[in-house]
Design a protein around this motif. Sequence first.
Motif, mmCIF file in Angstrom:
data_model
loop_
_atom_site.group_PDB
_atom_site.id
_atom_site.type_symbol
_atom_site.label_atom_id
_atom_site.label_comp_id
_atom_site.label_asym_id
_atom_site.label_seq_id
_atom_site.Cartn_x
_atom_site.Cartn_y
_atom_site.Cartn_z
ATOM 1 N N LEU A 1 46.759 50.611 58.569
ATOM 2 C CA LEU A 1 48.111 49.918 58.965
ATOM 3 C C LEU A 1 47.922 49.674 60.213
ATOM 4 C CD1 LEU A 1 50.432 52.651 57.500
ATOM 5 C CD2 LEU A 1 49.946 50.420 56.552
ATOM 6 N N GLY A 2 47.263 50.121 61.088
ATOM 7 C CA GLY A 2 47.324 49.596 62.523
ATOM 8 C C GLY A 2 46.348 48.498 63.001
ATOM 9 N N MET A 3 45.349 47.988 61.926
ATOM 10 C CA MET A 3 44.569 46.977 62.164
ATOM 11 C C MET A 3 45.154 45.543 61.520
ATOM 12 S SD MET A 3 42.048 48.301 63.513
ATOM 13 C CE MET A 3 40.940 47.086 63.394
ATOM 14 N N PRO A 4 45.262 44.473 62.366
ATOM 15 C CA PRO A 4 45.764 43.427 61.957
ATOM 16 C C PRO A 4 44.801 42.601 60.924
ATOM 17 C CG PRO A 4 45.051 43.250 64.129
ATOM 18 C CD PRO A 4 44.837 44.371 63.764
ATOM 19 N N GLY A 5 45.593 42.170 59.924
ATOM 20 C CA GLY A 5 45.053 41.418 58.794
ATOM 21 C C GLY A 5 44.725 40.002 59.388
ATOM 22 N N GLY A 6 44.482 39.127 58.175
ATOM 23 C CA GLY A 6 44.190 37.746 58.477
ATOM 24 C C GLY A 6 45.245 36.810 59.166
ATOM 25 N N TRP A 7 46.403 36.926 58.477
ATOM 26 C CA TRP A 7 47.624 36.136 59.058
ATOM 27 C C TRP A 7 48.059 36.649 60.267
ATOM 28 C CZ3 TRP A 7 48.658 31.755 57.619
ATOM 29 C CH2 TRP A 7 48.391 31.127 56.400
ATOM 30 N N GLU A 8 47.960 37.960 60.348
ATOM 31 C CA GLU A 8 48.135 38.501 61.646
ATOM 32 C C GLU A 8 47.397 37.793 63.031
ATOM 33 O OE1 GLU A 8 47.723 40.541 59.185
ATOM 34 O OE2 GLU A 8 49.844 41.486 58.908
ATOM 35 N N TRP A 9 45.922 37.702 62.750
ATOM 36 C CA TRP A 9 45.132 37.266 63.636
ATOM 37 C C TRP A 9 45.479 35.728 63.767
ATOM 38 C CZ3 TRP A 9 42.842 39.886 67.155
ATOM 39 C CH2 TRP A 9 42.137 41.208 66.639
ATOM 40 N N VAL A 10 46.079 34.951 62.922
ATOM 41 C CA VAL A 10 46.218 33.610 63.108
ATOM 42 C C VAL A 10 47.688 33.382 63.975
ATOM 43 C CG1 VAL A 10 47.212 31.571 61.976
ATOM 44 C CG2 VAL A 10 45.117 32.802 60.886
ATOM 45 N N ILE A 11 48.362 34.367 63.598
ATOM 46 C CA ILE A 11 49.726 34.444 64.386
ATOM 47 C C ILE A 11 49.401 34.773 66.140
ATOM 48 C CG2 ILE A 11 51.909 35.559 64.800
ATOM 49 C CD1 ILE A 11 52.051 35.837 62.083
ATOM 50 N N ILE A 12 48.600 35.670 66.193
ATOM 51 C CA ILE A 12 48.064 36.374 67.611
ATOM 52 C C ILE A 12 47.368 35.073 68.354
ATOM 53 C CG2 ILE A 12 46.524 37.683 68.607
ATOM 54 C CD1 ILE A 12 47.263 39.935 66.783
ATOM 55 N N ILE A 13 46.710 34.403 67.510
ATOM 56 C CA ILE A 13 45.816 33.368 68.275
ATOM 57 C C ILE A 13 46.709 32.134 68.443
ATOM 58 C CG2 ILE A 13 44.136 31.393 67.824
ATOM 59 C CD1 ILE A 13 42.532 33.610 66.097
ATOM 60 N N LEU A 14 47.655 31.908 67.689
ATOM 61 C CA LEU A 14 48.824 30.858 68.106
ATOM 62 C C LEU A 14 49.762 31.148 69.174
ATOM 63 C CD1 LEU A 14 49.701 29.684 64.424
ATOM 64 C CD2 LEU A 14 48.600 28.278 66.200
ATOM 65 N N VAL A 15 49.971 32.539 69.455
ATOM 66 C CA VAL A 15 50.712 32.733 70.622
ATOM 67 C C VAL A 15 49.955 32.838 71.768
ATOM 68 C CG1 VAL A 15 52.172 34.939 71.512
ATOM 69 C CG2 VAL A 15 52.353 34.197 68.840
ATOM 70 N N VAL A 16 48.928 33.244 71.778
ATOM 71 C CA VAL A 16 48.075 33.037 72.958
ATOM 72 C C VAL A 16 47.725 31.568 73.201
ATOM 73 C CG1 VAL A 16 45.501 33.322 73.696
ATOM 74 C CG2 VAL A 16 46.781 35.352 72.514
#
Length: 67
Positions: free
Chosen positions: A7-22
């Motif tokens: 539950l604590g590890m980001p999945g595929g879409w979460e990584w995309v969102i994190i990269i976009l925010v950065v």
Amino acid sequence: MKSLFALGMPGGWEWVIIILVVLIFFGAKKIPELARGLGRGIREFKDATKEIKKDIDDSSKLEDEKK
């Protein structure tokens, strides 16, 4: 039911969102500078760790020679 670790590890879409925010927050020009700074910090940390290990090994060798 997922484990707590999963539950604590980001999945595929979460990584995309994190990269976009950065990208939005820092901009494309700042990311290489941030990466270089992170690399330098990691390198300095590793060098310091090696130096501490060497100091510990040297001091243990000196104590062994005294005995």
